[in-house]
Design a protein around this motif. Structure first.
Motif, short mmCIF file in Angstrom:
data_model
loop_
_atom_site.label_atom_id
_atom_site.label_comp_id
_atom_site.label_asym_id
_atom_site.label_seq_id
_atom_site.Cartn_x
_atom_site.Cartn_y
_atom_site.Cartn_z
N ASN A 1 0.82 -1.22 0.00
CA ASN A 1 0.00 0.00 0.00
C ASN A 1 0.85 1.27 0.00
O ASN A 1 0.38 2.35 0.38
N GLY A 2 2.11 1.10 -0.39
CA GLY A 2 2.93 2.27 -0.70
C GLY A 2 3.83 2.78 0.41
O GLY A 2 4.49 3.80 0.21
N ALA A 3 3.87 2.12 1.56
CA ALA A 3 4.74 2.62 2.63
C ALA A 3 6.16 2.09 2.46
O ALA A 3 6.35 0.94 2.04
N LYS A 4 7.12 2.92 2.77
CA LYS A 4 8.51 2.46 2.80
C LYS A 4 8.63 1.58 4.04
O LYS A 4 8.35 2.02 5.16
N THR A 5 9.02 0.34 3.83
CA THR A 5 8.84 -0.65 4.90
C THR A 5 10.12 -1.40 5.20
O THR A 5 10.82 -1.86 4.29
N LEU A 6 10.42 -1.55 6.48
CA LEU A 6 11.54 -2.39 6.92
C LEU A 6 11.02 -3.43 7.89
O LEU A 6 10.33 -3.11 8.87
N LEU A 7 11.32 -4.68 7.63
CA LEU A 7 10.92 -5.79 8.51
C LEU A 7 12.16 -6.27 9.25
O LEU A 7 13.18 -6.59 8.63
N ILE A 8 12.07 -6.33 10.56
CA ILE A 8 13.22 -6.73 11.38
C ILE A 8 12.91 -8.05 12.06
O ILE A 8 11.88 -8.19 12.73
N GLU A 9 13.80 -9.03 11.89
CA GLU A 9 13.55 -10.37 12.42
C GLU A 9 14.86 -10.91 13.00
O GLU A 9 15.88 -10.91 12.34
N TYR A 10 14.80 -11.41 14.24
CA TYR A 10 16.07 -11.81 14.85
C TYR A 10 16.51 -13.20 14.42
O TYR A 10 17.68 -13.54 14.55
N LEU A 11 15.59 -14.01 13.91
CA LEU A 11 16.01 -15.32 13.38
C LEU A 11 16.36 -15.14 11.90
O LEU A 11 16.46 -14.03 11.41
N HIS A 12 16.51 -16.28 11.19
CA HIS A 12 16.93 -16.18 9.79
C HIS A 12 15.89 -16.72 8.82
O HIS A 12 16.20 -17.23 7.76
N GLY A 13 14.65 -16.62 9.23
CA GLY A 13 13.55 -17.01 8.36
C GLY A 13 12.31 -16.30 8.83
O GLY A 13 12.17 -15.99 10.02
N LEU A 14 11.41 -16.00 7.90
CA LEU A 14 10.17 -15.32 8.25
C LEU A 14 9.06 -16.34 8.50
O LEU A 14 9.10 -17.45 7.98
N GLY A 15 8.06 -15.95 9.25
CA GLY A 15 6.90 -16.81 9.45
C GLY A 15 6.64 -17.19 10.90
O GLY A 15 5.59 -17.75 11.22
N GLY A 16 7.60 -16.91 11.80
CA GLY A 16 7.37 -17.15 13.23
C GLY A 16 7.02 -18.59 13.54
O GLY A 16 7.62 -19.53 13.01
N VAL A 17 6.03 -18.77 14.40
CA VAL A 17 5.63 -20.11 14.84
C VAL A 17 5.30 -21.00 13.64
O VAL A 17 5.58 -22.20 13.64
N GLY A 18 4.72 -20.41 12.59
CA GLY A 18 4.30 -21.20 11.43
C GLY A 18 5.44 -21.78 10.62
O GLY A 18 5.23 -22.66 9.78
N THR A 19 6.66 -21.29 10.84
CA THR A 19 7.82 -21.84 10.11
C THR A 19 8.93 -22.20 11.09
O THR A 19 9.18 -23.37 11.35
N MET A 20 9.54 -21.19 11.70
CA MET A 20 10.63 -21.47 12.65
C MET A 20 10.13 -22.27 13.84
O MET A 20 10.90 -22.97 14.49
N GLY A 21 8.85 -22.17 14.13
CA GLY A 21 8.25 -22.93 15.24
C GLY A 21 7.71 -24.27 14.82
O GLY A 21 7.15 -25.01 15.64
N ALA A 22 7.83 -24.61 13.53
CA ALA A 22 7.44 -25.92 12.97
C ALA A 22 5.94 -26.22 13.05
O ALA A 22 5.53 -27.37 12.96
N ILE A 23 5.11 -25.19 13.22
CA ILE A 23 3.66 -25.43 13.20
C ILE A 23 3.18 -25.14 11.78
O ILE A 23 2.52 -24.12 11.49
N SER A 24 3.54 -26.05 10.91
CA SER A 24 3.32 -25.80 9.48
C SER A 24 1.96 -26.34 9.01
O SER A 24 1.87 -27.01 7.98
#
Ligand SMILES: Cc1cc2nc3c(=O)[nH]c(=O)nc-3n(C[C@H](O)[C@H](O)[C@H](O)COP(=O)(O)OP(=O)(O)OC[C@H]3O[C@@H](n4cnc5c(N)ncnc54)[C@H](O)[C@@H]3O)c2cc1C
Length: 587
Positions: A25-48
């Motif tokens: 929607n046009g905002a200049k955006t920065l995503l900060i994540e301390y692990l090395h993959g996006l998705g939180g519990v759904g990926t790094m937490g293996a709840i796929s």
């Protein structure tokens, strides 16, 4: 280092959808994540896998349907953030906030290149733990002295070739570094024979939450409350991973089979008294018993996208989330399929008119489902319930009304409740603490009557409760111990102290604190090496409940205090946090 950015979505369970919503929607955006993959519990937490949740809206465009391979899902999030120009910093921890008065201006970060500050027009805190909002001074709710109830925590094993691994074997406070470190150590032992590795994201289902401008609670949600600023629809059954604390649920638990639809208002994402920041995911303003109703991934993905969109909409308005044009935002969400059209400008259905309480109370005997509505406003319900009790003649009807009154602190019909408890010479079948796969009641019918005695505040109930304490020992179900503890700590009669001390002196009733990682390892291998490891939690919770009640009843030879002190060093942070708050006399 200082970096300026339009919108900063931090962290990536709901953070990636928020970053996508903002960037698209046009905002200049920065995503900060301390692990090395996006998705939180759904990926790094293996709840796929999805479990319940409304699958429409933004969630519909996330590929692979209801289950996925962890790596491909992480990559999809990464690409979708990058496509509209969003930036991502991996391996970067949000560890503080930059504020000017009540205005959040940015985030302190620590990453591979050192520490720095990222300035942003709008900060979206998607840590799931309200880390950044808390650092900015937001009022938050977390385990305190009021009660100890937390959904079970897991940490997945990584098995070669496997993806989905749902676990629940402890209760972890991820704001407590002793707890976090210990968990990684004893889980390693737990999985040593079966797994290649273990996950790096602790799978907590319940976390620190902000106090927002609106707080979602169970009675409002089950009675279908709508809001003028609803931005997300949640849809799920009630998967509690432990016990609940709301008195309504003690009397009437939600069924596993029932899917409940609820609405989240935008104001629940705005920390009270802070500007320039929105919170998403598990960190929003919601009562702990309501968390299971909003926490499913499909719903939090839609929530994240909605929040990112809102942040983009206010970028020319100084980035202040409260300035969002709600009608415009809702229209966008309807077009995206996240909200139905009927929610645009819908009315707040509360406060309900007085006649609703009157009707619900009058019909409670034949319509137990009216209880939910009555519990939305106990003060207004009480006079109507008293009238209904005076008019009722059937014993069962009288008991239901009298128990409801007692639960809301009104002893008008207490004699009927006392007699019902007295009639039961032994305990009925209780509930023996479980977390994984826990649906339905966590108190027996007799437990709820005993609990109601305590909540009535009527001192004449004490001897009846103590008769039941005399029947307890470590072989008796957890819920009975919890019920007498909750009842007695409400009344705080000194006469209960010797009885509680005697109960705690019985075999296997005390000594269950895990004061170092070695003890935690033993508890998770020798005491209960099962995948769900219920015994270490069940034993400690029983001990804490009884010791707390003992302490609050004035204590006996300092036994309650000594037991609580053993939990100050427990590696499980929630237990330590709770014991400290009880000993400090905080409620
Ligand atoms: C064990 C378990 C099983 C579940 N089962 C299901 C299921 O079967 N189906 C379903 O739909 N839902 C399920 N859920 C619910 C759902 O997965 C979670 O509620 C949801 O993922 C929470 O999203 P979130 O964005 O709040 O947090 P998270 O998914 O935890 O995302 C937070 C992100 O922020 C990052 N982060 C945290 N702190 C910082 C920081 N300070 N700086 C930088 N980055 C940070 C983390 O690394 C993470 O990527 C389950 C949850 C758990 C824990």
């Amino acid at each position: 280092m200082t970096k300026s950015i339009g919108t900063r979505a931090k962290a990536s369970g709901g953070g990636a959808p928020a970053a996508i919503g903002a960037a698209r929607n046009g905002a200049k955006t920065l995503l900060i994540e301390y692990l090395h993959g996006l998705g939180g519990v759904g990926t790094m937490g293996a709840i796929s896998k999805y479990y319940h949740g409304y699958r429409g809206g933004f969630t519909k465009e996330v590929p692979e349907g209801s289950s996925w391979a962890i790596e491909s899902r992480m990559e999809w999030w990464r690409k979708e953030v990058r496509k509209p120009g969003g930036e991502i910093w991996f391996g970067t921890l949000g560890c503080g906030s930059v504020c000017e008065g009540d205005r959040v201006r940015g985030v302190v970060v620590a990453g591979p290149f050192g520490r720095g500050v990222v300035l942003a027009k709008t900060v979206i805190d998607s840590t799931g733990n309200a880390d950044i909002a808390a650092a900015a001074g937001a009022e938050c709710v977390y385990t305190d002295g009021t009660d100890i109830a937390v959904q079970g925590t897991g940490l997945p094993p990584r098995e070669l070739g496997a993806s989905y691994r749902n676990t629940d074997f402890t209760i972890t406070d991820e704001t407590d570094m002793v707890d976090v470190t210990s968990l990684f150590v004893y889980a390693k032992r737990k999985y040593s024979r079966t797994s290649f590795d273990q996950g790096r994201l602790i799978d907590t289902r319940e976390r620190r939450r902000i106090v927002g401008e609106v707080t979602l609670n169970i009675p409002d949600m089950v009675t279908g409350r709508t809001y003028p600023d609803s931005i997300v629809k949640s849809q799920t059954n009630y998967d509690t991973h432990g016990y609940t604390v709301d008195p309504y649920l003690a009397m009437q638990m939600l069924s596993k089979r029932k899917s409940v639809t609820t609405w989240t208002p935008y104001r629940a994402l705005l920390p009270k008294g802070l500007r320039g920041i929105l919170v998403t995911g598990l960190g929003i303003s919601v009562h702990r018993d309501s968390v299971p109703l909003i926490r499913m991934q499909p719903d939090l993905q839609n929530q994240g996208y909605a929040v990112g969109t809102a942040a983009a909409m206010v970028r020319d308005l100084g980035g202040e989330p409260r300035k969002v044009d709600m009608a415009k935002l809702q229209k966008h969400l309807v077009a995206k399929g996240i909200l139905p059209e009927t929610m645009i400008g819908a009315k707040d259905t509360f406060p309900l008119p007085d006649r609703d309480y009157e009707k619900a109370a009058a019909a409670l005997a034949s319509k137990p489902e009216n209880l939910g509505l009555l519990m939305t406003d106990p003060k207004r319900s009480a006079p109507h319930l008293r009238k209904a009790l005076a008019a009722a003649t059937a014993p069962e009807a009288r008991l239901r009304i009298a128990q409801t009154l007692a639960m809301i602190g009104d002893p008008t019909g207490i004699e009927e409740v006392i007699q019902a408890v007295r009639k039961a010479e032994t305990w009925d079948k209780g509930w023996n603490y479980r977390a994984m796969g826990q649906f339905g009641n966590n108190m027996s019918p007799l437990d709820t009557l005993v609990y109601a005695l305590g909540r009535s505040g009527d001192a004449s109930t004490v001897s009846t409760i103590l008769d039941k304490v005399a029947l307890l020992d470590a072989t008796v179900d957890f819920s009975h111990h919890r019920a007498v503890s909750l009842a007695l700590e409400r009344l705080r009669p000194p006469a209960a102290a010797p009885a509680l001390a005697a109960l705690l002196a019985k075999e296997n009733m005390s000594g269950h604190a895990l004061s170092n990682v070695g003890k935690a390892m033993d508890a998770h291998t020798k005491l209960d090496g099962s995948l769900t490891a219920l015994a270490p939690r069940r034993n400690s919770l029983r001990e804490i409940y009884l010791a707390r009640a003992l302490y609050r009843c004035g204590d006996h030879d300092g036994i309650g205090k000594r037991i609580l002190e053993t939990y100050l060093d427990d590696v499980r942070g929630h237990f330590a946090r709770h014991a400290a708050a009880v000993l400090a006399g905080k409620k």
